[in-house]
Design a protein around this motif. Structure first.
Motif, PDB file in Angstrom:
ATOM      1  N   GLU A 150       0.859  -1.196   0.000  1.00 60.32           N
ATOM      2  CA  GLU A 150       0.000   0.000   0.000  1.00 60.32           C
ATOM      3  C   GLU A 150       0.894   1.244   0.000  1.00 60.32           C
ATOM      4  OE1 GLU A 150      -3.320  -0.045  -0.219  1.00 60.32           O
ATOM      5  OE2 GLU A 150      -3.091  -2.216  -0.374  1.00 60.32           O
ATOM      6  N   PRO A 151       0.428   2.364  -0.570  1.00 56.28           N
ATOM      7  CA  PRO A 151       1.288   3.560  -0.617  1.00 56.28           C
ATOM      8  C   PRO A 151       1.635   4.088   0.780  1.00 56.28           C
ATOM      9  CG  PRO A 151      -0.922   4.036  -1.483  1.00 56.28           C
ATOM     10  CD  PRO A 151      -0.860   2.562  -1.267  1.00 56.28           C
ATOM     11  N   ASP A 152       0.694   3.882   1.729  1.00 53.25           N
ATOM     12  CA  ASP A 152       0.923   4.377   3.093  1.00 53.25           C
ATOM     13  C   ASP A 152       1.118   3.187   4.044  1.00 53.25           C
ATOM     14  OD1 ASP A 152      -1.550   3.338   2.787  1.00 53.25           O
ATOM     15  OD2 ASP A 152      -2.631   4.960   3.818  1.00 53.25           O
ATOM     16  N   GLU A 153       1.741   2.144   3.542  1.00 55.50           N
ATOM     17  CA  GLU A 153       1.889   0.893   4.301  1.00 55.50           C
ATOM     18  C   GLU A 153       2.544   1.145   5.667  1.00 55.50           C
ATOM     19  OE1 GLU A 153       1.093  -2.495   2.773  1.00 55.50           O
ATOM     20  OE2 GLU A 153       0.877  -2.481   4.941  1.00 55.50           O
ATOM     21  N   ASP A 154       1.999   0.484   6.680  1.00 53.16           N
ATOM     22  CA  ASP A 154       2.579   0.581   8.023  1.00 53.16           C
ATOM     23  C   ASP A 154       3.600  -0.554   8.156  1.00 53.16           C
ATOM     24  OD1 ASP A 154       3.199   0.639  10.658  1.00 53.16           O
ATOM     25  OD2 ASP A 154       1.159   0.234  11.390  1.00 53.16           O
ATOM     26  N   ILE A 155       4.851  -0.190   8.252  1.00 57.64           N
ATOM     27  CA  ILE A 155       5.925  -1.190   8.275  1.00 57.64           C
ATOM     28  C   ILE A 155       5.797  -2.130   9.491  1.00 57.64           C
ATOM     29  CG2 ILE A 155       7.644   0.226   9.496  1.00 57.64           C
ATOM     30  CD1 ILE A 155       8.597  -1.658   6.378  1.00 57.64           C
ATOM     31  N   GLU A 156       5.135  -1.628  10.525  1.00 56.55           N
ATOM     32  CA  GLU A 156       4.938  -2.453  11.733  1.00 56.55           C
ATOM     33  C   GLU A 156       4.085  -3.692  11.434  1.00 56.55           C
ATOM     34  OE1 GLU A 156       6.524  -1.940  14.444  1.00 56.55           O
ATOM     35  OE2 GLU A 156       7.398  -0.116  13.610  1.00 56.55           O
ATOM     36  N   ARG A 157       3.293  -3.607  10.365  1.00 54.81           N
ATOM     37  CA  ARG A 157       2.445  -4.746   9.996  1.00 54.81           C
ATOM     38  C   ARG A 157       3.225  -5.823   9.248  1.00 54.81           C
ATOM     39  NH1 ARG A 157      -1.065  -3.211   6.144  1.00 54.81           N
ATOM     40  NH2 ARG A 157      -2.197  -5.138   6.367  1.00 54.81           N
ATOM     41  N   TRP A 158       4.522  -5.592   9.060  1.00 53.35           N
ATOM     42  CA  TRP A 158       5.328  -6.519   8.274  1.00 53.35           C
ATOM     43  C   TRP A 158       6.498  -7.086   9.076  1.00 53.35           C
ATOM     44  CZ3 TRP A 158       4.348  -8.304   3.329  1.00 53.35           C
ATOM     45  CH2 TRP A 158       3.269  -7.704   2.669  1.00 53.35           C
ATOM     46  N   PRO A 159       6.197  -8.002  10.017  1.00 57.23           N
ATOM     47  CA  PRO A 159       7.301  -8.698  10.678  1.00 57.23           C
ATOM     48  C   PRO A 159       8.080  -9.510   9.632  1.00 57.23           C
ATOM     49  CG  PRO A 159       5.184  -9.714  11.251  1.00 57.23           C
ATOM     50  CD  PRO A 159       4.875  -8.481  10.442  1.00 57.23           C
ATOM     51  N   ASP A 160       9.316  -9.847   9.948  1.00 54.25           N
ATOM     52  CA  ASP A 160      10.192 -10.506   8.964  1.00 54.25           C
ATOM     53  C   ASP A 160       9.539 -11.745   8.334  1.00 54.25           C
ATOM     54  OD1 ASP A 160      11.808  -8.562   9.894  1.00 54.25           O
ATOM     55  OD2 ASP A 160      13.432  -9.875  10.574  1.00 54.25           O
ATOM     56  N   GLU A 161       8.843 -12.560   9.178  1.00 53.74           N
ATOM     57  CA  GLU A 161       8.257 -13.808   8.642  1.00 53.74           C
ATOM     58  C   GLU A 161       7.234 -13.502   7.550  1.00 53.74           C
ATOM     59  OE1 GLU A 161       7.356 -13.072  12.235  1.00 53.74           O
ATOM     60  OE2 GLU A 161       9.550 -13.140  12.133  1.00 53.74           O
ATOM     61  N   ARG A 162       6.462 -12.424   7.753  1.00 54.98           N
ATOM     62  CA  ARG A 162       5.446 -12.095   6.745  1.00 54.98           C
ATOM     63  C   ARG A 162       6.122 -11.641   5.435  1.00 54.98           C
ATOM     64  NH1 ARG A 162       0.979  -7.233   6.546  1.00 54.98           N
ATOM     65  NH2 ARG A 162       0.042  -7.915   4.590  1.00 54.98           N
ATOM     66  N   ILE A 163       7.197 -10.884   5.563  1.00 55.35           N
ATOM     67  CA  ILE A 163       7.916 -10.414   4.370  1.00 55.35           C
ATOM     68  C   ILE A 163       8.439 -11.610   3.573  1.00 55.35           C
ATOM     69  CG2 ILE A 163       9.978  -9.179   3.564  1.00 55.35           C
ATOM     70  CD1 ILE A 163       9.582  -7.221   5.884  1.00 55.35           C
ATOM     71  N   TRP A 164       9.093 -12.548   4.262  1.00 58.65           N
ATOM     72  CA  TRP A 164       9.650 -13.708   3.540  1.00 58.65           C
ATOM     73  C   TRP A 164       8.540 -14.557   2.916  1.00 58.65           C
ATOM     74  CZ3 TRP A 164      14.280 -13.235   1.959  1.00 58.65           C
ATOM     75  CH2 TRP A 164      15.262 -12.632   2.738  1.00 58.65           C
ATOM     76  N   ALA A 165       7.438 -14.734   3.652  1.00 62.95           N
ATOM     77  CA  ALA A 165       6.342 -15.560   3.107  1.00 62.95           C
ATOM     78  C   ALA A 165       5.812 -14.930   1.818  1.00 62.95           C
ATOM     79  CB  ALA A 165       5.232 -15.697   4.146  1.00 62.95           C
ATOM     80  N   GLU A 166       5.658 -13.619   1.842  1.00 63.17           N
ATOM     81  CA  GLU A 166       5.125 -12.921   0.661  1.00 63.17           C
ATOM     82  C   GLU A 166       6.118 -12.986  -0.502  1.00 63.17           C
ATOM     83  OE1 GLU A 166       1.977 -11.918   0.734  1.00 63.17           O
ATOM     84  OE2 GLU A 166       2.135 -11.327  -1.384  1.00 63.17           O
ATOM     85  N   LEU A 167       7.398 -12.816  -0.189  1.00 66.07           N
ATOM     86  CA  LEU A 167       8.420 -12.883  -1.249  1.00 66.07           C
ATOM     87  C   LEU A 167       8.439 -14.277  -1.880  1.00 66.07           C
ATOM     88  CD1 LEU A 167      11.269 -10.860   0.513  1.00 66.07           C
ATOM     89  CD2 LEU A 167      10.224 -10.249  -1.686  1.00 66.07           C
ATOM     90  N   HIS A 168       8.380 -15.321  -1.035  1.00 62.28           N
ATOM     91  CA  HIS A 168       8.373 -16.693  -1.574  1.00 62.28           C
ATOM     92  C   HIS A 168       7.164 -16.894  -2.486  1.00 62.28           C
ATOM     93  CE1 HIS A 168      11.783 -18.499   0.408  1.00 62.28           C
ATOM     94  NE2 HIS A 168      11.413 -17.981   1.566  1.00 62.28           N
ATOM     95  N   ALA A 169       6.003 -16.393  -2.054  1.00 58.27           N
ATOM     96  CA  ALA A 169       4.779 -16.604  -2.850  1.00 58.27           C
ATOM     97  C   ALA A 169       4.896 -15.915  -4.214  1.00 58.27           C
ATOM     98  CB  ALA A 169       3.570 -16.067  -2.083  1.00 58.27           C
ATOM     99  N   ARG A 170       5.426 -14.686  -4.228  1.00 61.24           N
ATOM    100  CA  ARG A 170       5.453 -13.951  -5.503  1.00 61.24           C
ATOM    101  C   ARG A 170       6.555 -14.453  -6.442  1.00 61.24           C
ATOM    102  NH1 ARG A 170       3.990  -7.668  -3.749  1.00 61.24           N
ATOM    103  NH2 ARG A 170       2.436  -8.249  -2.202  1.00 61.24           N
ATOM    104  N   PHE A 171       7.692 -14.846  -5.881  1.00 59.84           N
ATOM    105  CA  PHE A 171       8.810 -15.267  -6.738  1.00 59.84           C
ATOM    106  C   PHE A 171       8.737 -16.733  -7.152  1.00 59.84           C
ATOM    107  CE2 PHE A 171      11.238 -11.556  -4.971  1.00 59.84           C
ATOM    108  CZ  PHE A 171      11.563 -10.985  -6.195  1.00 59.84           C
ATOM    109  N   GLU A 172       7.733 -17.453  -6.689  1.00 56.80           N
ATOM    110  CA  GLU A 172       7.692 -18.904  -6.921  1.00 56.80           C
ATOM    111  C   GLU A 172       7.960 -19.261  -8.389  1.00 56.80           C
ATOM    112  OE1 GLU A 172       4.010 -20.762  -5.984  1.00 56.80           O
ATOM    113  OE2 GLU A 172       4.924 -22.758  -5.967  1.00 56.80           O
TER     114      GLU A 172
END
Ligand code: FAD
Ligand code: DHB
Length: 406
Positions: free
Chosen positions: A232-254
């Motif tokens: 989101e353009p105004d994304e709250d970085i607090e909503r993105w703990p490391d595990e969530r970031i990696w899970a999302e990256l794995h899903a998109r780069f699959e």
């Protein structure tokens, strides 16, 4: 040099980002004096994580300026890029399509460190932690920069002022109302960027189109990976703990036969996406360069490179003026830069539009168009060549002649 040691300079430069520092160095090499005023600390400026892709023309210029030694040693030269969509990767070979040209991966803060070291070595003034910079008299022959440094109120008279103070700087606002035309496009998404201490998962950059949103795999060194996710353009970085970031990256780069390597995340940030141009890029004795006068969305990796291309033209124009009293280069500065700026704007907008999930695309119409465009790019040499020549960077332009000046 202390601020007491000068009251006048030929070029007052506001901002010690890539634009201000490259300009200062080019002028110094021509024997033209400048003073650079920066509102942040040296530590902050040298640590600010931003761009990573240098066009061939930027690299060539930095080497020619004598600040490319570490860049040549540590920079990673890339001859192609991967476009990934539908879970499959397609390589665009830059060298084959552009007559041997490529890009170099070298962090913006490394470029900035090299330029600051060169500035300090040259003895030319560069002041950090300067407050309340105020350009005045830009409509007259004797502009000035008021500022506070070390608790003292100062005034620096200049022959010209270069506004290299980025998008949120003060120089653009010093132009009288109505003298600039502002054109802008704000995108309904941003990028969440991380630096991770892990070797890159691929030798080249990967631009990835996915139904969940865009993702980008980049790097800084053989030990550091740089990754971005559409958010989101105004994304709250607090909503993105490391595990969530990696899970999302794995899903998109699959992608079959490929996996993303994980490591400790050492930096996280959110960047909004914006296209913006102020025209003309000059007013009276004030010349604007880089992000102070145009912003591109990050997808094309053009911002830093455009900033460098602007100040190259400005340095040539100032050299003509100071050396021979020839004002034509300065009068044509904006007219010389803008056609290339708009081509880079178009490329950045096009890359952005092709890769990002559009939030209001309810029936998937836009996503289908994006996939058709990506398919075409990867099956047509003509289309791939267009992407490649824009990505490695269009030729730097030379000063406009009198008849081109508007
Ligand atoms: P800046 O780097 O913003 O420098 C302006 C300087 O002026 C700063 O040091 C600031 O502190 C100072 N300043 C501001 N206000 C004042 C004031 N009032 N008084 C004194 N000093 C002031 N570009 C690319 O080419 N390739 C990429 O791969 C790329 N990736 C990016 C990724 C991200 C996440 C981001 C955020 C940007 C990226 N960019 C990229 C864009 C690039 O970083 C910018 O375009 C570039 O920094 C522009 O340089 P500049 O010198 O014009 O402005
Ligand atoms: C990087 C940034 C970009 O905006 C881009 O398009 C490619 C790479 C980077 O930070 O490495």
């Amino acid at each position: 040099m202390s601020t007491k040691d000068f009251t006048h300079t030929q070029v007052g430069i506001v901002g010690a980002g890539p634009a201000g520092l490259v300009l200062g160095h080019l002028l110094h090499r021509q024997g033209i004096e400048s003073v650079i005023l920066e509102n942040r600390s040296r530590e902050y400026v040298e640590g600010r994580v931003r761009a990573g892709v240098l066009e061939q023309g930027t690299v060539d210029l930095l080497i020619e300026m004598g600040v490319g030694e570490r860049l040549q040693r540590e920079g990673l030269v890339h001859h192609g890029v991967e476009l990934r969509f539908g879970g499959v990767g397609h390589r665009i070979p830059f060298d084959e399509l552009t007559g041997g040209r490529g890009i170099t991966i070298y962090g913006q803060q490394e470029v900035v460190k090299d330029l600051i070291a060169a500035r300090i070595e040259s003895g030319a003034p560069l002041l950090f932690e300067v407050d309340d910079v105020r350009p005045t008299g830009i409509d007259t022959d004797s502009p000035a920069l008021g500022f506070r440094h070390g608790g003292e109120e100062r005034e620096l008279r200049c022959d010209v002022v270069a506004g290299c103070d980025g998008f949120h700087g003060v120089c653009r606002d010093a132009v009288p109302d109505g003298a600039l035309t502002l054109r802008e496009h704000v995108y309904p998404f941003g990028w969440l960027g991380i630096l991770a201490e892990v070797e890159p998962s691929s030798d080249e950059l990967i631009y990835c189109h996915h139904d969940r949103g865009f993702a980008l795999h980049s790097m800084r060194s053989p030990q550091i990976t740089r990754l971005y996710l559409q958010c989101e353009p105004d994304e709250d970085i607090e909503r993105w703990p490391d595990e969530r970031i990696w899970a999302e990256l794995h899903a998109r780069f699959e992608c079959k036969g490929w996996s993303l390597k994980e490591g400790p995340i050492v930096e996280k940030g959110v960047t909004p996406m914006r296209s913006f141009v102020a025209e003309p890029m000059q007013h009276g004795r004030l010349f604007l360069a880089g992000d102070a006068v145009h912003i591109v969305p990050a997808t094309g990796a053009k911002g830093l490179n455009l900033a460098v291309a602007d100040v190259r033209v400005l340095a040539d124009a100032l050299t003509r003026w100071f050396a021979a009293g020839d004002e034509s280069g300065l009068r044509g500065y904006s007219a010389t830069c803008l056609p290339r700026v708009w081509k880079a704007q178009h490329f950045a907008w096009w890359m952005t539009s092709m890769f990002h999930r559009m939030p209001d695309d309810r029936d998937g119409f836009m996503a289908r168009l994006q996939r058709a465009q990506l398919d075409y790019l990867c099956s047509s040499r003509a289309a791939a060549t267009s992407l490649a020549e824009n990505y490695v960077g269009l030729k730097h332009v030379v000063l406009a002649t009198e008849d081109q000046i508007v």
